[in-house]
Design an enzyme around this catalytic site. Structure first.
Site, short mmCIF file in Angstrom:
data_model
loop_
_atom_site.label_atom_id
_atom_site.label_comp_id
_atom_site.label_asym_id
_atom_site.label_seq_id
_atom_site.Cartn_x
_atom_site.Cartn_y
_atom_site.Cartn_z
N GLU A 208 -10.23 51.00 -37.98
CA GLU A 208 -11.02 50.33 -36.95
C GLU A 208 -10.36 50.59 -35.60
OE1 GLU A 208 -9.44 45.80 -36.95
OE2 GLU A 208 -10.62 46.36 -38.68
N HIS A 246 -12.61 41.12 -35.45
CA HIS A 246 -13.16 41.82 -36.60
C HIS A 246 -14.68 41.73 -36.67
CE1 HIS A 246 -9.19 41.86 -39.03
NE2 HIS A 246 -9.38 42.98 -38.39
#
Length: 303
Positions: A208, A246
């Site tokens: 990510e 997130h």
């Protein structure tokens, strides 16, 4: 390094909500949770697990403890980890979120000196499907198999585990290394472990935005890893110059037809830069999680 049904586990912070909930789930999965530690509650039991005031007391009573899972308050995590190391435990999984970065620096120095494996903080831990659960992975998403799964984001790692399971691709292990700026074991360490693991035939790496771990992993895979690797990186469509949690990363990773311009940036740490690093290393990259099973089957077919 071995994670088996015989592995003995201690839960530090077992009386905390995080520790209590997941100690019970780990035990129900078959993990040998032999003791818990919660100062002031020594002598009690929780989920039929004996509770001690100190790690040393637990070790003296139950014998060898292989792994400590740490679920205490973030400002107590360093002390808990150092206490575990002092008691001779050489594998730590820190589930706690919000551990101060400087505390993590101190811990890593101690861990290096004592040859202690540290996973986390802010991580879901480890699962070896059908054998042992060490953390917060939803066990029902996983099934035994030969695909190793490495990720920074817990929730996204779970989603990909379920995607693999539905495609008939079981997992040899699921590892969440944590998403903080400073973590213990890295993608590189786990890539080496899984490359040497006879039960792992392919690896899925889930990255990510933020940091440079994925770029380093791309170079390492190209130079040193023989096991086929497939990659997915969340956040490719995230707006530039913005930090994401997130949940926001996962939302931003879904194309909505409105380009923000971030898809063409080459700034270090962006999802696009990470994707480019993997492509340059000739490592297959999935555009979305649903593509991962196809790429894994293709990689295994070539092998």
């Amino acid at each position: 390094m071995s994670f088996t049904p015989k592995t003995t586990v201690l839960v530090q912070g077992i009386a905390e909500p995080l520790g209590s909930t997941h100690a019970a789930l780990m035990k129900d999965y078959g993990t040998r949770v032999v003791a818990g530690v919660s100062p002031g509650l020594g002598g009690q039991t929780l989920h039929d697990i004996p509770v001690f005031d100190l790690v040393e007391q637990a070790r003296h009573q139950v014998g060898t403890i292989d792994i400590a899972t740490i679920c205490v308050h973030p400002y107590q995590a360093l002390d808990a980890a150092l206490e575990a190391i002092a008691a001779g435990i050489r594998q730590l999984i820190i589930l706690t979120e919000g551990m101060p970065p400087l505390d993590m620096v101190r811990l890593l120095r101690k861990a290096e000196y004592t040859e202690t494996l540290v996973v986390g903080p802010s991580c879901p831990g480890i699962i070896v499907p059908g054998k042992i659960l060490l953390g917060t992975h939803p066990a029902e998403f996983y099934t035994p198999g030969s695909v190793g799964l490495l990720g920074r984001s817990g929730t996204l790692t779970y989603e990909i585990a379920l995607t693999l399971t539905k495609a008939g691709l079981g997992q040899s292990i699921g590892v969440g290394i944590g998403s903080d700026a400073i973590v213990g074991s890295s993608f590189l360490q786990w890539l080496q472990i899984l490359d040497e693991d006879e039960n792992t035939d392919a690896i899925v790496l889930v990255g990510e935005t933020g940091g440079e771990g994925e770029e380093a992993a791309a170079d390492y895979i190209r130079e040193a890893i023989d096991t086929p690797v497939v990659v997915y990186v969340a956040g490719r469509y995230a707006p530039k110059h913005r930090l994401f949690g997130h949940t926001e990363i996962l939302l931003a990773s879904r194309p909505n037809g409105r380009s923000t311009g971030s898809a063409t940036t080459t700034s270090t740490g962006t999802a696009q830069r990470k994707v480019e690093a993997f492509i340059q290393a000739k490592i297959p990259v999935a555009d979305r999680p649903s593509e991962i099973p196809r790429l894994i089957k293709k990689a295994l077919g070539k092998r």
